[in-house]
Design an enzyme around this catalytic site. Sequence first.
Site, short mmCIF file in Angstrom:
data_model
loop_
_atom_site.label_atom_id
_atom_site.label_comp_id
_atom_site.label_asym_id
_atom_site.label_seq_id
_atom_site.Cartn_x
_atom_site.Cartn_y
_atom_site.Cartn_z
N GLU A 167 29.82 -9.76 -8.57
CA GLU A 167 29.11 -10.78 -9.35
C GLU A 167 29.67 -10.97 -10.76
O GLU A 167 28.97 -10.68 -11.76
CB GLU A 167 27.61 -10.46 -9.42
CG GLU A 167 26.95 -10.41 -8.06
CD GLU A 167 25.44 -10.10 -8.13
OE1 GLU A 167 24.94 -9.84 -9.24
OE2 GLU A 167 24.79 -10.12 -7.08
N GLU A 352 25.06 -8.92 -0.16
CA GLU A 352 23.72 -8.52 -0.64
C GLU A 352 22.74 -9.60 -0.25
O GLU A 352 23.03 -10.80 -0.41
CB GLU A 352 23.66 -8.39 -2.17
CG GLU A 352 24.36 -7.19 -2.74
CD GLU A 352 24.21 -7.10 -4.26
OE1 GLU A 352 23.23 -7.64 -4.83
OE2 GLU A 352 25.11 -6.51 -4.88
O1 IFM Z 1 20.22 -5.05 -8.14
C1 IFM Z 1 21.05 -6.16 -8.19
C2 IFM Z 1 22.47 -5.78 -7.85
O2 IFM Z 1 22.96 -4.76 -8.66
C3 IFM Z 1 23.39 -6.98 -8.01
N1 IFM Z 1 22.87 -8.10 -7.27
C4 IFM Z 1 21.49 -8.45 -7.43
C5 IFM Z 1 20.61 -7.23 -7.22
C6 IFM Z 1 19.14 -7.61 -7.41
O3 IFM Z 1 18.93 -8.12 -8.68
#
Ligand code: IFM
Length: 451
Positions: A167, A352
Site C-alpha cells: 500500500e 487483504e
Molecule cells: O491493518 C491494515 C493493514 O496493515 C494494511 N491494510 C489495511 C489494514 C486494515 O486497516
Amino acid sequence: MTDFEPFPAGFLWGAATSAYQIEGSPLADGAGPSIWHRFSHTPGRTLGGVAADVACDHYHRWAEDVDLMRDLGLGSYRLSLSWSRLLPEGRGRPNPRGIDFYSRLIDRLLERGIVPMVTLYHWDLPAALDDRGGWLNPDSRSWFADYAQVAFEALGDRVPWWVTLNEPWVIAHDGYWTGVNAPGHRNAFELPRVSHHLLCAHAAAVQVYRSAWHEHIGIVVNLEPKDSARDSAADRAAVERADIYWNQQYLDPVFFGRYPDGLAELFGDAWPEPPAEDLAFIRQPVDFVGVNYYTRKVVREDDAAWPDRAGPVPVANARYTDTNWEVFPAGLTRALCWVKERYGNVPLFVTENGAALTDPPPGSDGVIDDPMRVEYLREHVGAVREAMRQGADVRGYYVWSLLDNLEWSNGFSKRFGIVGVDFATQVRRPKASALYYRDLIRSRGAQMAKA
Ligand code: IFM
C-alpha cells in the site's frame, strides 16, 4: 446459488498479517527500532498511547500460530519482514538472529504445507534510516535494494511469492500528509516525493530479484472504486480525480512508465516533475499485482480534500464496519476487473480483505460468534468468484487478518481477526468466521453457496 463452480484446485486460500502488527518484542535479539516503534512511543500519536511491544506475541508464539493456520486449512500465509530485525541500522551489518527468526518461521510453514508470501515493506522503516530522511531521501532506493538482497539471500530459496511494498498510497498519504501514520509528517511537498521514491525502491527490489531469483515478485496496492454522490458534472469530475490519485497513481508508473494524466495538476506546486529515466526504471515487469480491498467511496467535489478535491459522503442505509468503511462486495469485483481492463490480464491476488467488527465474548464452546464477519467473507469471496467469471486471473485470496492485532494508531480497538486474541492472556480463540473460512477452503468455495 445453483450454478456454483468450485474455485480452481491451485487457488491459494490464505490469511495475512504484518510484522509490527503482530510480532511484539520489537527490539529483541539485536533488532533496531522502526519508525512505528518510535511513533507509538511518542505521546499523543496512538490511541491511548498503545504500542506493539507485545501485540500478539507472535515473536514467541509463531510455532503455535503456524499450527493454528494448519488447523484452519490455510494454503498460504502472507507475512511481512521487519527490516530492522534483519538490518538493525537499516543498512550495513545484517543481524543473524533476526534472519533466523524468519528462517525458522518459513521452514515451519513449509513443513505444514503452507505457502509463504512475504512482503518486504509493510510500513516499519528502520528508525536509523528515518534519521537520514527516510523515504524523502533519494538514496532510499539503494537502501531498499540492499535490504531486499539480504532478504532474498536468506529466504529466496524457500519463498515463491514476494511483495515489494504494501500500500504505497497509505505509506505516503498517511505517513507524510495526514500524519496519522509514522513518521507522522504533514507536508504537501513531501507527499509526491515519497511516492516517487517508493516506486523507485519497488523497482530496485524487482531488479535485484531478477538477478538471481526466479519465482514471483509483485506489488500490493489498496484499491477503492469511486462513485459519484450526485449526478452532476462537478461530482463526476471528483470521481475522476479520486480515481487518479487513489487507484492509478502507483500502477500506471509500474505498467506504463508514466504517471497518470492529471496527477501533476492535482499536486500543483508540490509536484516534483520526476526524471524520465526514473519512470523508465519503475516500469519493471511484475509477476502479479496484489489488491487490498476493503470498501468503495462515494465522493463529491470538496475543495478542502487535498490533493484530489474529492470528499467522501456517507451512504444512506448502507452497512458499515467499525472503521467506518461501507460493506460493498461488488466493489471488489470492480477493482479486480478494473486492473484487468486497464493493465492487461496480469495474475492477481486479493492480498487483504476483511472487516473490523466488535465481537461478543466467547461462547461456552470457546468460539466467538461473529455472524457479520462470516457474511462479509461469504459476500467478498463471492465477489472474487464473479471477477474470475468475468475473466480476471485471480490466483488467491487472503483474509485480513489471521489474528486480532494492532490496528496502527487505533491501537487494539479495531478487531479484524478471524481468530480472536485476548491481549491480557494471549489466548487465541477461533471466531465463527475462522470455522466458516476453514469450510470454505475445504469445499473450494462451495460453502459460500450455502447462504
Ligand atoms: O491493518 C491494515 C493493514 O496493515 C494494511 N491494510 C489495511 C489494514 C486494515 O486497516
